[in-house]
Design a protein around this motif. Structure first.
Motif, PDB file in Angstrom:
ATOM      1  N   LEU A  39       0.830  -1.197   0.000  1.00 10.33           N
ATOM      2  CA  LEU A  39       0.000   0.000   0.000  1.00 10.33           C
ATOM      3  C   LEU A  39       0.869   1.254   0.000  1.00 10.33           C
ATOM      4  CD1 LEU A  39      -2.725   1.509   0.344  1.00 10.33           C
ATOM      5  CD2 LEU A  39      -2.482   1.156   2.815  1.00 10.33           C
ATOM      6  N   THR A  42       2.758   1.613  -3.515  1.00  8.02           N
ATOM      7  CA  THR A  42       1.955   2.093  -4.651  1.00  8.02           C
ATOM      8  C   THR A  42       1.506   3.528  -4.478  1.00  8.02           C
ATOM      9  OG1 THR A  42      -0.054   1.182  -3.642  1.00  8.02           O
ATOM     10  CG2 THR A  42       1.145  -0.234  -5.188  1.00  8.02           C
ATOM     11  N   ASP A  43       1.482   4.018  -3.245  1.00  9.44           N
ATOM     12  CA  ASP A  43       0.976   5.366  -2.990  1.00  9.44           C
ATOM     13  C   ASP A  43       2.104   6.395  -2.859  1.00  9.44           C
ATOM     14  OD1 ASP A  43      -1.429   6.985  -2.423  1.00  9.44           O
ATOM     15  OD2 ASP A  43      -0.441   7.318  -0.482  1.00  9.44           O
ATOM     16  N   ASN A 192      -1.500   9.483   4.865  1.00  8.45           N
ATOM     17  CA  ASN A 192      -1.543   9.842   3.446  1.00  8.45           C
ATOM     18  C   ASN A 192      -1.997   8.686   2.565  1.00  8.45           C
ATOM     19  OD1 ASN A 192      -0.644  12.416   4.029  1.00  8.45           O
ATOM     20  ND2 ASN A 192       1.520  11.924   3.682  1.00  8.45           N
ATOM     21  N   ASP A 193      -1.739   7.466   3.016  1.00  9.94           N
ATOM     22  CA  ASP A 193      -2.073   6.295   2.206  1.00  9.94           C
ATOM     23  C   ASP A 193      -3.580   6.034   2.173  1.00  9.94           C
ATOM     24  OD1 ASP A 193       0.785   5.193   1.734  1.00  9.94           O
ATOM     25  OD2 ASP A 193       0.686   5.558   3.885  1.00  9.94           O
ATOM     26  N   PHE A 194      -4.341   6.679   3.075  1.00  8.37           N
ATOM     27  CA  PHE A 194      -5.790   6.481   3.098  1.00  8.37           C
ATOM     28  C   PHE A 194      -6.548   7.656   2.498  1.00  8.37           C
ATOM     29  CE2 PHE A 194      -4.169   4.017   6.747  1.00  8.37           C
ATOM     30  CZ  PHE A 194      -4.536   2.760   6.324  1.00  8.37           C
ATOM     31  N   ASN A 195      -5.912   8.818   2.432  1.00  5.38           N
ATOM     32  CA  ASN A 195      -6.590  10.002   1.892  1.00  5.38           C
ATOM     33  C   ASN A 195      -6.876   9.824   0.404  1.00  5.38           C
ATOM     34  OD1 ASN A 195      -6.471  11.277   4.368  1.00  5.38           O
ATOM     35  ND2 ASN A 195      -4.513  12.274   3.927  1.00  5.38           N
ATOM     36  N   GLY A 196      -8.144   9.830   0.065  1.00  4.99           N
ATOM     37  CA  GLY A 196      -8.525   9.662  -1.327  1.00  4.99           C
ATOM     38  C   GLY A 196      -8.477   8.238  -1.834  1.00  4.99           C
ATOM     39  N   ASN A 197      -8.181   7.280  -0.960  1.00 12.40           N
ATOM     40  CA  ASN A 197      -8.106   5.873  -1.356  1.00 12.40           C
ATOM     41  C   ASN A 197      -9.237   5.127  -0.654  1.00 12.40           C
ATOM     42  OD1 ASN A 197      -7.472   3.192  -1.909  1.00 12.40           O
ATOM     43  ND2 ASN A 197      -5.253   3.534  -1.756  1.00 12.40           N
ATOM     44  N   ALA A 199     -10.694   2.287  -1.291  1.00 15.79           N
ATOM     45  CA  ALA A 199     -10.501   0.846  -1.108  1.00 15.79           C
ATOM     46  C   ALA A 199      -9.634   0.569   0.114  1.00 15.79           C
ATOM     47  CB  ALA A 199      -9.868   0.237  -2.361  1.00 15.79           C
ATOM     48  N   ALA A 200      -8.528   1.321   0.260  1.00 16.13           N
ATOM     49  CA  ALA A 200      -7.656   1.125   1.417  1.00 16.13           C
ATOM     50  C   ALA A 200      -8.374   1.479   2.712  1.00 16.13           C
ATOM     51  CB  ALA A 200      -6.392   1.963   1.259  1.00 16.13           C
ATOM     52  N   THR A 201      -9.148   2.570   2.681  1.00 22.17           N
ATOM     53  CA  THR A 201      -9.897   2.970   3.883  1.00 22.17           C
ATOM     54  C   THR A 201     -10.918   1.904   4.271  1.00 22.17           C
ATOM     55  OG1 THR A 201      -9.628   5.299   3.305  1.00 22.17           O
ATOM     56  CG2 THR A 201     -11.368   4.742   4.867  1.00 22.17           C
TER      57      THR A 201
END
Length: 450
Positions: A39, A42-43, A192-197, A199-201
Motif C-alpha cells: 500500500l 503504490t501510494d 496519506n495512504d488512506f486520503n482519497g483511497n 478501497a484502502a480505507t
C-alpha cells in the motif's frame, strides 16, 4: 525409576492426526504485512532528501504498527480455531512477539515522523512535537493511546512482570483495547495512504471492525452465554496430596461444551475474594454430562485459596481451550509424561487415549504423587503401564536421559509423546526425546505459563 507392569489390552489404531493450521495462519499474517507495505509502495512517488527518507520510513513504521495493533488484539480474542487447533501456548507466544513488534514499530514511527517533519520545517524536534500533538487532528487521543500502549509494553517485560501480581498485569494488559481505540482515528485522519483511497480505507475499517467483532463475541458474549446456560457451581473439594486439591464443578448439560480430555478452562470462583482473578486450570478427568473436575496445586494466592472453596460457590468459566488432545495422536502407541501438577491433563488423557499408553509421572517423593490411586486403577482397567520417576533417598534426581527413556519404553521412537510440566522440565525432556529418536512431529507439549 520404578516400573509397574500390568496386563495389556489389545491396542486400538489411533485416528489420523489433525494437522495444525499454524503455518497457514502465520502465512496469512505475514501476507497482511506485505499488503500493508505494498500500500505504501503504490501510494508513494520518489523519495527525496533526508526529510523525505525519514518521513517515508515513519509512514511505513506507522502502517505496520497499525496493522500489528489489529493482529495483537485479534490474538487476544480467544478464537476457538486458534486456541484449540493451534494451541493456547503458541498463540500466547505469538501475542507476546506481536506486542514486541508493535512497541518497536510505534517508537520507530513516532521518532522517524517527528524527525522528518522537523527536518522539513527547519524546526527543533521539541517544537515539532508540541505542534503535532496540539494542532494536528486526532493527535491528543493518539498520544494518550501511545502512552497507554507503552505502559502495557513495560509491564509485560519479563523483569517487571516477575515483580507484579498477575491481577495487576492482567488489568493493565486490558488497557490495550483502549490504546488501540484512541489511536485509530489519527491513522485515517493523517495517513496519506488512506486520503482519497476508498478501497484502502474500507479495508482498514474491515480489519479493525472484524477484530472488534471477534473480541465482542469470543471474549464477552460467548462466555456470558456459556455461564448463563450451564450454571456452574462448586460441588465439592478434595485433598489429593500435600498442597494439591481437586475441585468438582457441577453444571447443566456440560456435554454440550465439547470439552476434551487434555483441555483447560479459565476459571473464576465468585467467592472467598477470588472473583477478580481468572486462572487456567486443566481438567483432571474426562468431562461428564453434569460434572467437570480440576486439580490444583497451591503455588500462589489464587491456587492456595482453592482449598477454601465452599460447596455452592458460583463459578465463571471460559473455554474449553488447548490443543493437547487426542487429535494430535498419529501412532497407536503413546507415552504421557507429567511433572508435578502437570499430571492433571495427563490423567484425563490416560483414561481416554486409544491404543497402547504408558504414563511416566515425575515427582520429588511418593507423597507428592497426586491422583496416584486413580492412575493405578486406570492402568489395571485398560492394561496400561505406569512409570514413576522419584528422587532417591539422598535427593538425587532420577535419570531421564535418552538411553534411560529408551530402556524404560521399548520402541520409544514409534510413540507419540505428550508432555505437561514446568517449562524447564519440558525443554530438557524434549532434547532427550529428540536424542532418543522421537520425531519432532510426535512430541506434543502445551505450556500453561500464559
Amino acid at each position: 525409576m520404578t516400573t509397574v507392569y500390568e496386563r495389556r489390552a489389545a491396542p486400538a489404531v489411533a485416528p489420523p492426526a489433525r494437522r495444525s493450521p499454524a503455518g497457514v495462519v502465520l502465512a496469512l499474517l505475514w501476507a497482511g504485512a506485505a499488503a500493508v507495505i505494498a500500500l505504501w509502495w503504490t501510494d508513494t512517488g520518489s523519495v527525496v532528501g533526508a526529510a523525505g527518507w525519514l518521513t517515508g520510513a515513519g509512514r511505513i513504521a506507522g502502517l505496520l504498527c497499525g496493522y500489528a495493533c489489529a493482529v495483537l488484539v485479534g490474538l487476544m480474542a480467544r478464537v476457538p480455531l486458534l486456541e484449540r487447533r493451534v494451541g493456547s501456548d503458541r498463540v500466547a507466544r505469538w501475542h507476546a512477539m506481536a506486542g514486541r513488534y508493535t512497541v518497536c514499530l510505534l517508537l520507530a514511527h513516532v521518532g522517524l515522523i517527528l524527525a522528518g517533519y522537523a527536518a522539513q520545517d527547519g524546526a527543533s524536534l521539541w517544537h515539532e512535537t508540541v505542534t503535532v500533538v496540539l494542532d494536528y487532528p486526532e493527535m491528543l487521543k493518539a498520544t494518550a493511546g501511545t502512552v497507554i500502549l507503552l505502559a502495557v509494553g513495560v509491564t509485560s517485560a519479563r523483569a517487571v512482570r516477575r515483580r507484579t501480581s498477575h491481577e495487576f498485569w492482567y488489568y493493565v494488559h486490558l488497557l490495550t483495547y483502549a490504546a488501540v481505540f484512541l489511536s485509530f482515528g489519527h491513522q485515517l485522519a493523517l495517513g496519506n495512504d488512506f486520503n482519497g483511497n476508498a478501497a484502502a480505507t474500507a479495508a482498514w475499517y474491515a480489519l479493525y471492525l472484524g477484530v472488534a467483532a471477534l473480541v465482542l463475541w469470543f471474549r464477552i458474549l460467548a462466555p456470558v452465554r456459556l455461564n448463563l446456560r450451564h450454571r456452574l457451581r462448586v460441588e465439592s473439594v478434595h485433598r489429593e496430596a500435600p498442597g494439591v486439591y481437586s475441585v468438582v464443578v457441577h453444571g447443566r448439560r456440560l456435554d454440550e461444551l465439547g470439552a476434551r480430555a487434555g483441555q483447560f478452562f479459565r476459571w473464576r470462583f465468585l467467592g472467598e475474594g477470588m472473583g477478580w482473578t481468572s486462572t487456567p486450570y486443566s481438567l483432571s478427568a474426562p468431562p461428564r454430562r453434569d460434572r467437570m473436575r480440576i486439580t490444583v496445586k497451591a503455588l500462589g494466592d489464587h491456587s492456595t485459596a482453592v482449598a477454601l472453596l465452599r460447596p455452592g460457590t458460583r463459578v465463571w468459566a471460559e473455554g474449553p481451550y488447548g490443543s493437547l488432545t487426542g487429535d494430535r495422536q498419529s501412532s497407536p502407541k503413546s507415552l504421557l509424561v507429567a511433572a508435578g501438577v502437570g499430571i492433571t491433563p495427563m490423567r484425563a488423557l490416560f483414561e481416554t487415549l486409544p491404543g497402547e499408553v504408558t504414563l511416566l509421572y515425575r515427582a520429588r517423593t511418593a507423597e507428592d504423587l497426586a491422583l496416584g490411586g486413580e492412575l493405578e486403577a486406570l492402568a489395571r482397567w485398560r492394561g496400561a503401564k505406569v512409570l514413576y520417576a522419584l528422587n532417591g533417598p539422598d535427593g538425587r534426581r532420577p535419570n531421564l536421559s535418552a538411553p534411560a527413556l529408551r530402556s524404560a519404553v521399548p520402541d520409544l521412537a514409534g510413540h507419540d509423546v505428550y508432555i505437561c510440566g514446568p517449562h524447564g522440565f519440558a525443554r530438557d525432556l524434549y532434547e532427550e526425546l529428540r536424542a532418543a529418536g522421537v520425531p519432532d512431529r510426535r512430541i506434543h507439549h502445551e505450556s500453561f505459563e500464559l
